[in-house]
Design a protein around this motif. Structure first.
Motif, mmCIF file in Angstrom:
data_model
loop_
_atom_site.group_PDB
_atom_site.id
_atom_site.type_symbol
_atom_site.label_atom_id
_atom_site.label_comp_id
_atom_site.label_asym_id
_atom_site.label_seq_id
_atom_site.Cartn_x
_atom_site.Cartn_y
_atom_site.Cartn_z
ATOM 1 N N VAL A 57 0.857 -1.200 0.000
ATOM 2 C CA VAL A 57 0.000 0.000 0.000
ATOM 3 C C VAL A 57 0.890 1.247 0.000
ATOM 4 C CG1 VAL A 57 -2.075 -0.908 1.135
ATOM 5 C CG2 VAL A 57 -0.153 -0.097 2.522
ATOM 6 N N TYR A 58 0.307 2.344 -0.458
ATOM 7 C CA TYR A 58 0.987 3.635 -0.316
ATOM 8 C C TYR A 58 0.828 4.054 1.134
ATOM 9 C CZ TYR A 58 1.739 4.118 -5.299
ATOM 10 O OH TYR A 58 2.174 3.927 -6.576
ATOM 11 N N THR A 59 1.877 3.905 1.916
ATOM 12 C CA THR A 59 1.784 4.131 3.353
ATOM 13 C C THR A 59 1.975 5.589 3.728
ATOM 14 O OG1 THR A 59 4.118 3.588 3.531
ATOM 15 C CG2 THR A 59 2.535 1.852 4.057
ATOM 16 N N VAL A 86 -2.362 9.002 -15.643
ATOM 17 C CA VAL A 86 -1.039 9.640 -15.635
ATOM 18 C C VAL A 86 -0.251 9.109 -14.440
ATOM 19 C CG1 VAL A 86 0.180 11.826 -15.352
ATOM 20 C CG2 VAL A 86 -1.892 11.737 -16.753
ATOM 21 N N HIS A 87 0.946 8.626 -14.695
ATOM 22 C CA HIS A 87 1.824 8.136 -13.627
ATOM 23 C C HIS A 87 3.082 8.989 -13.646
ATOM 24 C CE1 HIS A 87 4.302 4.569 -11.826
ATOM 25 N NE2 HIS A 87 3.999 5.485 -10.919
ATOM 26 N N ALA A 88 3.304 9.726 -12.553
ATOM 27 C CA ALA A 88 4.421 10.679 -12.510
ATOM 28 C C ALA A 88 5.260 10.492 -11.255
ATOM 29 C CB ALA A 88 3.873 12.109 -12.544
ATOM 30 N N HIS A 89 6.554 10.587 -11.413
ATOM 31 C CA HIS A 89 7.476 10.644 -10.275
ATOM 32 C C HIS A 89 8.194 11.976 -10.334
ATOM 33 C CE1 HIS A 89 7.789 6.070 -9.258
ATOM 34 N NE2 HIS A 89 6.539 6.498 -9.355
ATOM 35 N N ILE A 90 8.563 12.481 -9.141
ATOM 36 C CA ILE A 90 9.140 13.824 -9.088
ATOM 37 C C ILE A 90 10.311 13.883 -8.117
ATOM 38 C CG2 ILE A 90 7.504 14.612 -7.304
ATOM 39 C CD1 ILE A 90 7.418 17.335 -8.850
ATOM 40 N N GLY A 102 9.400 11.270 -4.905
ATOM 41 C CA GLY A 102 8.487 10.149 -4.779
ATOM 42 C C GLY A 102 7.467 10.146 -5.898
ATOM 43 N N HIS A 103 6.406 9.408 -5.624
ATOM 44 C CA HIS A 103 5.293 9.233 -6.557
ATOM 45 C C HIS A 103 4.393 10.464 -6.424
ATOM 46 C CE1 HIS A 103 2.090 6.626 -8.372
ATOM 47 N NE2 HIS A 103 1.306 7.372 -7.627
ATOM 48 N N LEU A 104 4.236 11.211 -7.504
ATOM 49 C CA LEU A 104 3.476 12.468 -7.450
ATOM 50 C C LEU A 104 2.003 12.211 -7.161
ATOM 51 C CD1 LEU A 104 3.621 15.578 -7.899
ATOM 52 C CD2 LEU A 104 2.995 15.121 -10.276
#
Ligand code: ZN
Length: 141
Positions: A57-59, A86-90, A102-104
């Motif tokens: 899970v996204y904790t 849309v899948h984005a990392h920043i 992390g995961h935007l």
């Protein structure tokens, strides 16, 4: 899978808008179902997620309440349940040059954001739930 280049977009998103929501809205308005993108600029604050691989899970929703540079924001566009996803990392840097990332997720407020978005054409790229990772991953049909 093989894809071909579709339309290429370059431009900027508006100050004070949410970065992920602006990106989603843009892709929806241009009907970009498959693609890749890159964004640089600056944010007034940011929110990123962390995926716990053990708990699946996204904790953590990490709130970064500081003005930072967008060192790099990259990602892709595909379909999930027939909708544009849309899948984005920043990666972001502060006044000391320290980086966070992390995961935007929603909650990242734009100061300035310059995008380059490449639409791709070919077979559809669909996300499906993957029980091994707990994530919605690409599955070729
Ligand atoms: Zn992610």
């Amino acid at each position: 899978m093989l894809v071909e280049k579709g339309k290429t977009f370059i431009g900027k998103f508006n100050k004070d808008d949410d970065l992920l929501l602006a990106l989603n809205a843009f892709c929806g308005s241009k009907n970009i179902k498959t693609g890749v993108f890159s964004i640089i600029g600056a944010v007034q604050k940011a929110s990123v997620g962390y995926y716990d691989q053990d708990k699946k899970v996204y904790t953590n929703n990490i709130e970064l309440n500081k003005k930072m540079e967008i060192v790099s924001c990259q990602g892709n566009i595909s379909l999930k349940d027939g909708k544009i996803c849309v899948h984005a990392h920043i990666s972001l840097s502060d006044e000391a040059g320290k980086c966070f990332g992390g995961h935007l997720i929603p909650g990242t407020v734009i100061w300035a954001a310059e995008y380059y978005i490449q639409e791709l054409r070919g077979s559809e790229l669909n996300r499906k739930y993957d029980s091994e990772t707990g994530l919605s991953l690409w599955r070729e049909e």
